[in-house]
Design a protein around this motif. Structure first.
Motif, PDB file in Angstrom:
ATOM      1  N   LYS A  32     -13.144  -3.602  -8.155  1.00 15.74           N
ATOM      2  CA  LYS A  32     -11.798  -3.421  -8.652  1.00 15.74           C
ATOM      3  C   LYS A  32     -11.376  -4.616  -9.503  1.00 15.74           C
ATOM      4  O   LYS A  32     -10.679  -4.483 -10.492  1.00 15.74           O
ATOM      5  N   ASP A  92     -10.086   4.983  -3.438  1.00 15.59           N
ATOM      6  CA  ASP A  92      -9.221   3.821  -3.276  1.00 15.59           C
ATOM      7  C   ASP A  92      -8.119   3.802  -4.324  1.00 15.59           C
ATOM      8  O   ASP A  92      -6.963   3.537  -4.031  1.00 15.59           O
ATOM      9  N   SER A  93      -8.503   4.016  -5.558  1.00 15.67           N
ATOM     10  CA  SER A  93      -7.503   3.883  -6.614  1.00 15.67           C
ATOM     11  C   SER A  93      -8.006   4.621  -7.836  1.00 15.67           C
ATOM     12  O   SER A  93      -9.184   4.957  -7.951  1.00 15.67           O
ATOM     13  N   GLU A 115      -7.123   3.736 -11.680  1.00 15.75           N
ATOM     14  CA  GLU A 115      -6.347   2.993 -12.664  1.00 15.75           C
ATOM     15  C   GLU A 115      -6.337   3.762 -13.964  1.00 15.75           C
ATOM     16  O   GLU A 115      -7.224   4.572 -14.237  1.00 15.75           O
ATOM     17  N   LYS A 125       0.804  -1.223   0.000  1.00 11.50           N
ATOM     18  CA  LYS A 125       0.000   0.000   0.000  1.00 11.50           C
ATOM     19  C   LYS A 125       0.832   1.265   0.000  1.00 11.50           C
ATOM     20  O   LYS A 125       0.300   2.352  -0.092  1.00 11.50           O
TER      21      LYS A 125
END
Lengths: 245, 1073
Positions: free
Chosen positions: B210, B395-396, B398, B92
């Motif tokens: 995800k 969270d992310s 991409e 992380k």
């Protein structure tokens, strides 16, 4: 990925040691019959073989002969299989040459060379496996080999590296720590008198911290010397038992 | 110690696989950090209590993915394994890992770290062919088993994991450790913790999403960090913080480069301070606040910033806008550090969601902050959450996804409700103010009728006792309850010497460093004042009782006592230290002034005495006040010579009845006694700053106010020129003098607006550690002092508490004692000051937002077409390409007025001044703007008065904003506008609060939870500055607030401290004049 944490909040290092703890030292003297003196020493995963020839007459160019003392000739090399990636050139590169020179200086300070004028003492050290602290392991192995050869020395020469992380000196760095950007210092000590045979530091360090770092290195060296002393006594005992029979 | 070896397979720098052998030492004794330990483990630091029902050992997967759940303070007895921590670090990144480390360090969280891999019996080497996940789970399990055995079975150990195989595999082994899944754990042990359940669901959904990501690339990949670092060093890339333009969030973002990087790369980047990043593709997934690396585009593709006003709701105009000259433009190649925080988003209504996502569970939620991109969230509660404001975390993001993925954390409430909006403001400014916990309150001393608090005998011995020798009194606003400063003055040595004393509440005596209360106060850093409430820094038992220097009771204080020569008023001696005082009189300003004027007044403390005694006492008190005034005048004159800014101003004070309701607003007379008290406080701050700076030259906390940059004054100077005034900005004194001269006798507003611009040009006053700045930078521009700090309000500012501790340590050093606890080093202190400065800024922003919120709520209730209160007079203070910026003094609103709308129509002025929209063009000049159309040309000049109609621009996802529309170019001629506007704001806030209460009552009937404003909250309804304008301005410039230290004294504390600060900065403004 974040950089490795060299010293955790609880005071553990990467390999589970505390800051002042040394790696496990194991050694054997007299591993070869051919040479005058030999020793094998492991400090953690760094393993070194040291061989001593001499004192004998000067070989090669006689011009180097010294009239009041012996010449010490050191050669340092690393086995091609000693590192994670196979080494191309086992010796003769710049680093090895430098290391040879350092070893020479160290032992000139420790061996009583004036007892053997016009002669030569050869010390060959080979690193079989490298995991940090190569210099100090070589010095420790060579000390045992010199003792094995019966050459008088002022004292054991014990060496140790220390690094400085988070205001704490770490004794006896392993490769992961050495390569993790720690400013490290190598120290070779004659422990009984507390004389420094060699001190080497390439990294930047604040002047205020130097004192603590040297103190830590000296303590570590004294620890090493105890182990070496044990090894020598053990060896002598074994030899004397053999000879008596 | 036993040596083992572990074999790792790593990648070498050339990308080859390498087999690395590392040593691994295990030992028998590794501290377990449990109070139940039987084996005398070396447990120092945080220890898990023994009275819990169980300890929890979370598996690696749980720690990596569900750390947020473990952050709940309710969850106690968590044992983090070293295996898990390392997994977090590797998978992380540093940010998450630091978060975990802070969690472990924080004494408020009941969790410890167990170095399981270094324990001989809990370590298990990885077996051949075993996957990493399996091995990690096995490690954690073996650690759990070790705990069970180590504590001799006295504590149940629960291991929580997300790996169903592990549950099946390990729970069958009868080792005394329960292995359960997270969901089972939560539902069995923490039924009532609904927030945790919701969080769990939202995270696990986000994780599922995800996995099912598409593969189509929307963005280019970021470069690896080694390349970025090398690029920055070589000067090819530029590093900086991404700042998104609020009004063109989709298009424009600026990279503010750091000064340090300029230094390294020399003149090249030094010349280009900011880099423009245009468009979403170029921004490449960077979010506002991230530290990014940009590469410049070729010069031919550089563009300029758009300077015309945009309609807030409007689509981005493309192309034809007028551009300023091109500036360096680049695109983001990589992100060094994400600065994601909690965001408040609003869920769109149902129909919108169906159209935009193939899967109805995925929702694009719109953040409250317009600078943040939409966040994709998957939830099953989409229907329930429509039009609700929800806290989410990203969270992310991409490269395959157009929008970032996130998960919801908790629901705040329905958009538009007062309570929801206030929570939104708090969260968007990172203000976290939970109620004080029981453990924190337990640390507090008790003062109740049954168990009254008493002065401790040992304290009497160690403190200087001023109860018998000094006449101590406080001067505060009427009805003040929390008095943190008192004064004393007396003659010594037969009249040759004067002794002046300032006594401040000794908060640090009650709040030891490192205690829970201290940590909480440090993390809050200041007391927060919103328009209708406040959040205290310290628990009420301290702030309103034991630390309040009330009249007639013994209290601890920190004192500064000066001995002055009675004639020259030179300081001959200064004494600092802890004292014990009993305030004799609790005066208020009017009373003090009346005594000074020798008017016949009644002092309540003297009422029961006989007339002769009374006269004697009164004479004594009056004499003390006169002495004080004399000294203060002298101090003031001293500072004036140094170029300090004048303090004066009109304030309004609320009169409160017994119920603490505001009954009337009385304009406060600018009494001299205000200034006297303020001067004494500034003096105390100044001398304390000198003392701590001298004793701790490298680690003292001071406050400085850097001189403003001259280029910021250009707007002020140019605008003033339009009216024929010249402004000299060369020094603080020159500025003050020239602003004073710039008065238009016909329009007092001109001067006010000039001051407003001057204030905008000022830099902020900041706390700093003396080791981090050079001595010349200690200077305080506003007060014209070479050393300054905050010492006089420890109840509401954490900086003052640090200064108190420093002063105590300095006094101890003088006595030859070494301080009990080591002081913070320069580096630590510098970090603390950064934190306090940030929190102060957040407090100011929150305050400003909350006031804007109240304005909007006020106007929302009114119909702009009919209600006369929606029409107001406004003055133009700046010219833009397609409109003007105006300021409405009646409500203190500033905003844009458009002269050209999207259809290309412009405002034209008719015969009677009425404005109409007609097709035409707008031309901008430096001092005026004119519109041309078929019927003629009309011109608007700087400082013109116009009439505007105020309406609310509703916005579902963001904060509502006010919309100003021009209806006439003549000043608004209503009689009311002449009346003191001071009432406007108090009414406004009260009105809004009342409406909110009504609404909430209705809402409660509908069985929904609504905001209930307690009496305490109402108490802080505030409203006392002359009007909203000054309010807004002051808030922005709380920076100038050093005066605030003084102001603090004069300010009406019960009403609200905020008020104080406004008034102070208000006065400050006046001073500039």
């Amino acid at each position: 990925m974040a950089g490795l944490e060299l010293l955790s909040d609880q005071g553990y290092r990467l390999d589970g040691r505390k800051a002042t703890e040394l790696r496990k030292v194991q050694a054997r003297m007299g591993v070869f019959a051919q040479a005058d003196g030999s020793a094998y020493l492991e400090q953690g995963n760094t393993k070194a073989l040291a061989v001593v020839y001499g004192p004998h007459e000067m070989r090669g160019s006689r011009s180097r002969t010294l009239h009041d003392r012996a010449v010490i000739n050191c050669q340092y090399s690393m086995a091609t299989f000693s590192t994670a990636e196979r080494k191309r050139r086992p010796h003769g590169d710049r680093k090895s040459t430098e290391m040879s020179l350092h070893l020479k200086q160290t032992f000139e300070a420790a061996v009583m060379t004036q007892l053997y004028p016009r002669s030569q003492i050869d010390i060959y050290v080979k690193i079989l496996q490298s995991d940090g602290g190569n210099y100090s392991v070589c010095v420790n192995a060579a000390t045992l080999a010199v003792i094995d050869a019966g050459i008088p020395m002022r004292d054991y020469v014990c060496a140790c590296t220390v690094g400085f992380v988070d205001e704490t000196p770490l004794a006896d760095l392993c490769y992961a720590e050495e390569s993790g950007g720690v400013s490290s210092l190598a120290l070779a000590l004659l422990p009984r008198g507390g004389q420094i045979a060699l001190l080497q530091m390439d990294a930047r360090l604040h002047q205020d911290h130097l004192e603590t770092l040297i103190d830590a290195a000296m303590t570590a060296c004294k620890g090493v010397s105890k182990v070496l002393d044990e090894v020598v006594r053990q060896h002598l005992q074994e030899v004397s038992v053999l000879t008596r029979e | 110690m036993i040596k083992t070896e572990r074999i790792l397979h790593l990648k070498s720098c050339r990308g080859r696989k390498v087999r690395v052998v590392r040593e691994h030492y295990v030992r028998e004794r590794v501290p377990c950090f449990s109070a139940l330990c039987q084996a005398d483990c070396d447990n120092d630091g945080k220890v898990l209590p023994g009275d819990l029902t169980h300890y929890v050992v979370p598996d690696v997967g749980v720690v990596v993915d569900y750390l947020e759940i473990l952050e709940f303070r309710e969850l106690q007895g968590i044992v983090f394994t070293q295996t898990a921590c390392q997994a977090v670090q590797h998978s992380k990144g540093r940010r998450q890992y630091n978060r975990l480390r802070n969690l472990l360090k924080d004494p408020r969280h009941d969790c410890v770290l167990f170095a399981n891999e270094f324990q001989e019996y809990s370590y298990c080497p990885r077996e051949k062919g075993e996957s990493q996940e399996k091995w990690q789970t096995r490690c954690v399990y073996s650690a759990a088993v070790w705990y069970h055995n180590h504590l001799a079975g006295m504590m149940d150990i629960v291991m929580i994991t997300e790996d169903q195989d592990a549950v099946a595999q390990f729970s069958s082994l009868s080792s005394g450790v329960y292995v359960v899944s997270v969901q089972d754990y939560l539902s069995n042990f923490w039924m009532e913790l609904h927030a945790a359940h919701e969080l769990y669901n939202s995270i696990s959904q986000a994780l599922e999403e995800k996995e099912s990501e598409g593969t189509e690339k929307e963005y280019t990949e970021h470069l690896p960090s080694e390349i970025l670092e090398a690029g920055i060093k070589s000067g090819r890339y530029i590093q900086g913080v991404l700042n998104v333009n609020k009004h063109r969030a989709q298009q424009e973002a600026l990279i503010t480069t750091q000064a340090s990087s300029n230094k390294n790369t020399g003149t090249f980047t030094a010349a280009l301070r900011d880099v423009l990043v245009y468009g979403g593709k170029n921004r490449n997934r960077a979010v506002h606040g991230d530290v990014v690396v940009v590469e410049l585009l070729p010069k031919s593709e550089w563009r300029g910033k758009v300077t015309s006003l945009t309609e807030r709701q409007g689509d981005e105009k493309t192309g034809e806008d007028e551009k300023s000259k091109p500036m360096p433009t680049g695109y983001v190649v990589g992100i060094l550090q994400r600065n994601w925080r909690d965001y408040v988003v609003t869920f769109p209504p149902r129909e919108a969601t169906q159209s935009q996502s193939r899967n109805s569970q995925r929702i694009l939620a719109i953040p409250w902050d317009p600078r943040i991109p939409k966040i994709r969230i998957s939830t099953q509660q989409a229907d329930a959450l429509q039009d609700h404001r929800v806290v989410v975390r990203i969270d992310s993001w991409e490269s395959t996804s157009l929008y970032p993925n996130g998960h919801s954390v908790r629901v705040l409430g329905r958009a538009g409700e007062l309570e929801t909006e206030i929570q939104t403001i708090l969260i968007e400014n990172f203000i976290h103010v939970p109620p004080f916990s029981e453990a924190q309150l337990k640390e507090m001393p008790v003062n109740s009728p049954e168990k009254p608090w008493k002065v401790h005998p040992s304290q009497v011995a160690s403190r200087r006792d001023l109860r018998g020798t000094h006449l101590v009194f406080s001067i505060d606003p009427r009805g003040c309850e929390d008095v943190d400063d008192t004064l004393s003055v007396r003659t010594l040595d037969g009249g040759k010497l004067l002794e002046l004393g300032v006594h401040i509440a000794d908060v640090t005596h009650f709040v030891p460093e490192g205690s829970l209360t201290d940590l909480e106060a440090r993390s809050r850093a200041t007391t927060y004042y919103l328009a209708d409430r406040r959040y205290d820094m310290l628990p009420a038992v301290l702030s309103a009782d034991l630390c309040s220097l009330l009249g007639g009771v013994d209290r601890y204080a920190m004192s500064v006592l000066w001995e002055l020569d009675a004639h020259t008023l030179e300081v001959t001696k200064v004494w600092y230290g802890r004292t014990l005082i009993r305030s004799s009189y609790q005066l208020h300003y009017e009373l003090a002034q009346a005594l000074l004027n020798r008017e016949d007044t009644e002092v309540p403390e003297l009422a029961p005495l006989s007339p002769e005694e009374k006269d004697a006492k009164l004479a004594e008190l009056t004499q003390a006040l006169e002495m004080l005034t004399h000294v203060a005048r002298h101090l003031r004159a001293q500072r004036d010579r140094g170029g300090a800014l004048e303090l004066e101003g009109v304030e309004v004070r609320a009169q409160l009845d017994a119920e603490k309701n505001i009954t009337a607003l009385v304009p406060r007379q600018p009494l001299e006694v205000h200034e006297t008290v303020a001067e004494c406080m500034i003096y105390a701050n100044h001398w304390v700053a000198r003392k701590i700076q001298k004793t701790f030259p490298h680690q003292a906390l001071l406050r400085h106010h850097p001189p403003p940059r001259q280029e910021f004054f250009s707007q002020l100077v140019d605008s003033a020129k339009a009216r024929g005034f010249t402004i000299n900005t060369s020094s603080n004194k020159a500025l003050a003098d020239s602003l004073d001269r710039a008065v238009d006798p016909e329009d007092p507003l001109v001067n006010r607006m000039l001051r407003m611009m001057a204030t905008q040009a000022m830099s902020q006053a900041l706390y700093f550690s003396t080791g981090a700045q050079s001595q010349e930078q200690y200077y305080h521009y506003g007060l014209a002092l070479d050393h300054y700090t905050h010492f006089t309000s420890p109840i509401r500012r954490y900086a003052d508490m640090i200064v108190h501790r420093l002063l105590t340590a300095a006094v101890d050093l003088d006595k030859g004692l070494s301080p009990a606890v080591a002081l913070a080093t320069n580096k630590e202190l510098e970090e603390t000051t950064q934190h306090i400065n940030n929190k102060n800024r957040a407090a100011q922003r929150a305050q400003k937002l909350s006031i804007e919120l109240f304005q909007c709520l006020y106007f929302k209730e009114r119909d702009p077409q009919t209600d006369p209160s929606c029409v107001a007079d406004a003055a133009i203070y700046a010219i833009r390409d397609n409109g003007v910026l105006v300021f409405v003094p009646q409500y203190g609103v500033k905003g844009p007025v458009y002269l050209k709308n999207r259809d290309g129509e412009v405002v034209t002025v008719g015969q009677d001044g009425r404005c109409e929209w007609k097709t035409g063009s707008v031309k901008r000049y430096s001092e005026h703007i004119s519109t041309t159309c078929s019927s003629g040309t009309s011109t608007f000049t700087l400082f013109d008065h116009i009439t505007v109609r105020i309406s609310v621009q509703p916005s579902r996802c963001h904060a509502d904003s006010l919309n100003l529309e021009i209806i006439s170019n003549k000043p608004h001629k209503s009689a009311e506008s002449q009346q003191p506007h001071s009432q406007g704001r108090s009414q406004l806030v009260q009105e809004v609060v009342r409406q909110a209460e009504e609404a909430s009552q209705q809402a409660q009937e509908r069985a929904s939870r609504g905001p209930r404003l307690s009496k305490e909250e109402r108490e802080f309804c505030q409203s006392k500055t002359p009007n909203l304008y000054s309010l807004l301005e002051e808030i922005r410039e709380l920076a100038l607030m050093d005066v605030g230290a003084a102001a603090n004294v004069c300010a009406s504390k019960t009403e609200s401290r905020l008020n104080t600060d406004w008034s102070s900065s208000n006065r400050h403004l006046k001073n500039l004049s």
